[in-house]
Write a protein that holds these residues in place. Structure first.
Motif, PDB file in Angstrom:
ATOM      1  N   PHE A  49      -4.531   9.764   4.384  1.00 56.35           N
ATOM      2  CA  PHE A  49      -3.910  10.893   3.683  1.00 56.35           C
ATOM      3  C   PHE A  49      -2.419  10.603   3.560  1.00 56.35           C
ATOM      4  O   PHE A  49      -1.873   9.714   4.233  1.00 56.35           O
ATOM      5  N   THR A  50      -1.767  11.354   2.683  1.00 58.47           N
ATOM      6  CA  THR A  50      -0.314  11.253   2.533  1.00 58.47           C
ATOM      7  C   THR A  50       0.287  12.653   2.581  1.00 58.47           C
ATOM      8  O   THR A  50      -0.225  13.573   1.931  1.00 58.47           O
ATOM      9  N   VAL A  51       1.341  12.816   3.371  1.00 61.39           N
ATOM     10  CA  VAL A  51       2.031  14.098   3.498  1.00 61.39           C
ATOM     11  C   VAL A  51       3.539  13.867   3.350  1.00 61.39           C
ATOM     12  O   VAL A  51       4.001  12.723   3.335  1.00 61.39           O
ATOM     13  N   LYS A  52       4.286  14.966   3.256  1.00 64.93           N
ATOM     14  CA  LYS A  52       5.738  14.868   3.095  1.00 64.93           C
ATOM     15  C   LYS A  52       6.439  15.249   4.395  1.00 64.93           C
ATOM     16  O   LYS A  52       6.197  16.314   4.960  1.00 64.93           O
ATOM     17  N   THR A  53       7.313  14.358   4.847  1.00 66.30           N
ATOM     18  CA  THR A  53       8.175  14.667   5.985  1.00 66.30           C
ATOM     19  C   THR A  53       9.566  14.986   5.454  1.00 66.30           C
ATOM     20  O   THR A  53       9.795  15.000   4.244  1.00 66.30           O
ATOM     21  N   ASN A  54      10.502  15.194   6.350  1.00 67.08           N
ATOM     22  CA  ASN A  54      11.865  15.505   5.948  1.00 67.08           C
ATOM     23  C   ASN A  54      12.543  14.326   5.240  1.00 67.08           C
ATOM     24  O   ASN A  54      13.454  14.518   4.437  1.00 67.08           O
ATOM     25  N   ASN A  55      12.076  13.112   5.530  1.00 67.55           N
ATOM     26  CA  ASN A  55      12.735  11.922   4.995  1.00 67.55           C
ATOM     27  C   ASN A  55      11.983  11.231   3.866  1.00 67.55           C
ATOM     28  O   ASN A  55      12.594  10.603   3.003  1.00 67.55           O
ATOM     29  N   LYS A  56      10.645  11.339   3.854  1.00 67.80           N
ATOM     30  CA  LYS A  56       9.878  10.539   2.903  1.00 67.80           C
ATOM     31  C   LYS A  56       8.419  10.994   2.875  1.00 67.80           C
ATOM     32  O   LYS A  56       7.995  11.832   3.676  1.00 67.80           O
ATOM     33  N   ASP A  57       7.665  10.400   1.948  1.00 70.20           N
ATOM     34  CA  ASP A  57       6.214  10.547   1.984  1.00 70.20           C
ATOM     35  C   ASP A  57       5.688   9.668   3.113  1.00 70.20           C
ATOM     36  O   ASP A  57       6.159   8.540   3.314  1.00 70.20           O
ATOM     37  N   LEU A  58       4.728  10.189   3.850  1.00 66.48           N
ATOM     38  CA  LEU A  58       4.163   9.460   4.991  1.00 66.48           C
ATOM     39  C   LEU A  58       2.656   9.400   4.849  1.00 66.48           C
ATOM     40  O   LEU A  58       2.001  10.427   4.677  1.00 66.48           O
ATOM     41  N   SER A  59       2.099   8.204   4.915  1.00 67.02           N
ATOM     42  CA  SER A  59       0.647   8.043   4.851  1.00 67.02           C
ATOM     43  C   SER A  59       0.127   7.612   6.214  1.00 67.02           C
ATOM     44  O   SER A  59       0.842   6.966   6.992  1.00 67.02           O
ATOM     45  N   LEU A  60      -1.114   7.948   6.500  1.00 69.11           N
ATOM     46  CA  LEU A  60      -1.744   7.482   7.729  1.00 69.11           C
ATOM     47  C   LEU A  60      -1.829   5.957   7.702  1.00 69.11           C
ATOM     48  O   LEU A  60      -1.624   5.294   8.724  1.00 69.11           O
ATOM     49  N   HIS A  61      -2.092   5.413   6.524  1.00 66.75           N
ATOM     50  CA  HIS A  61      -2.151   3.957   6.378  1.00 66.75           C
ATOM     51  C   HIS A  61      -0.842   3.308   6.826  1.00 66.75           C
ATOM     52  O   HIS A  61      -0.849   2.228   7.432  1.00 66.75           O
ATOM     53  N   GLY A  62       0.264   3.968   6.553  1.00 68.49           N
ATOM     54  CA  GLY A  62       1.563   3.433   6.928  1.00 68.49           C
ATOM     55  C   GLY A  62       1.821   3.456   8.424  1.00 68.49           C
ATOM     56  O   GLY A  62       2.798   2.856   8.894  1.00 68.49           O
ATOM     57  N   LEU A  63       0.982   4.139   9.184  1.00 71.97           N
ATOM     58  CA  LEU A  63       1.128   4.212  10.638  1.00 71.97           C
ATOM     59  C   LEU A  63       0.184   3.265  11.358  1.00 71.97           C
ATOM     60  O   LEU A  63       0.057   3.326  12.591  1.00 71.97           O
ATOM     61  N   LYS A  64      -0.486   2.387  10.618  1.00 74.29           N
ATOM     62  CA  LYS A  64      -1.383   1.426  11.263  1.00 74.29           C
ATOM     63  C   LYS A  64      -0.608   0.596  12.266  1.00 74.29           C
ATOM     64  O   LYS A  64       0.534   0.210  12.045  1.00 74.29           O
ATOM     65  N   GLY A  65      -1.251   0.335  13.389  1.00 78.29           N
ATOM     66  CA  GLY A  65      -0.588  -0.338  14.499  1.00 78.29           C
ATOM     67  C   GLY A  65      -0.140   0.650  15.560  1.00 78.29           C
ATOM     68  O   GLY A  65       0.239   0.255  16.663  1.00 78.29           O
ATOM     69  N   LYS A  66      -0.192   1.955  15.221  1.00 73.64           N
ATOM     70  CA  LYS A  66       0.157   2.997  16.177  1.00 73.64           C
ATOM     71  C   LYS A  66      -1.047   3.903  16.438  1.00 73.64           C
ATOM     72  O   LYS A  66      -1.881   4.109  15.553  1.00 73.64           O
ATOM     73  N   VAL A  67      -1.113   4.444  17.630  1.00 78.21           N
ATOM     74  CA  VAL A  67      -2.075   5.500  17.930  1.00 78.21           C
ATOM     75  C   VAL A  67      -1.448   6.809  17.477  1.00 78.21           C
ATOM     76  O   VAL A  67      -0.292   7.100  17.804  1.00 78.21           O
TER      77      VAL A  67
END
Length: 204
Positions: A49-67
């Motif tokens: 999924f992709t959501v909006k944070t205060n700084n940017k769009d954030l996708s779950l895919h972009g957090l790969k490598g993290k729990v």
């Protein structure tokens, strides 16, 4: 000066809340609160999924490598959300820097009408630096909520808030590959959260 006093007041309140959680809180009693905890609506499947944070769009895919510890709520939640985020905060405090560099708490608001990314950034700053707030438009939020089997409903209220949002209260544990691995029930204690995160961090 006024800002510092406000921040200190919030931190003081959170410390009292955490003491109550650890020593006096009973999950059974929470069910009688005005702000009701909803159950998981369908079996969660997870997914990107992709959501909006205060700084940017954030996708779950972009957090790969993290729990990722994913939680749905809203900033004006009177009890359930602060409880869950306080417990997540204490779990993070038990981790060393190496673990913290590989873990991300994500608080997604199901109340985009009142919660913009800037307000969410301010709200999550009262908990832990590894917890970030995000949201999107209602249609997109509903899609993400469905993916994770969560639920919420708007309830009219006589309070100054105008309405409250009853919502499910699980924390979704997502592994380093972006796969949903575990659902932690409301009130899961910090030691158990930390243990579940470390188990996923140790996987290749």
């Amino acid at each position: 000066m006024k800002t510092n006093v406000f921040v200190l007041s919030v931190l003081f309140i959170l410390s009292i809340l955490l003491t109550w959680l650890l020593f006096f809180w009973s999950p059974a009693e929470e069910q009688n609160a005005t702000h009701k905890i909803l159950g998981i609506s369908v079996a969660p499947t997870g997914g990107d999924f992709t959501v909006k944070t205060n700084n940017k769009d954030l996708s779950l895919h972009g957090l790969k490598g993290k729990v990722v510890l994913l939680y749905f709520g809203y900033t004006q939640c009177p009890d359930i959300c602060p409880t869950s985020l306080a417990l997540m905060t204490e779990a993070f405090k038990k981790m060393d820097k190496t673990a913290l560099d590989s873990v991300q708490g994500l608080f997604i608001s199901v109340d985009p009408k009142r919660d913009n990314p800037e307000k969410l950034a301010e709200y999550t700053s009262y908990f832990h630096p590894n917890i970030i707030g995000a949201t999107s438009d209602k249609q997109h939020i509903d899609k993400i909520v469905k993916q994770y089997g969560a639920s919420y409903r708007i309830v009219n209220s006589d309070s100054a808030m105008g309405y409250i949002v009853d919502h499910s209260s699980a924390t979704y544990l997502i592994d380093k590959k972006g796969q949903l691995r575990e659902t932690l029930v409301h009130g899961t204690m910090p030691d158990k959260i930390t243990s579940a995160v470390h188990k996923l961090l140790e996987e290749e």
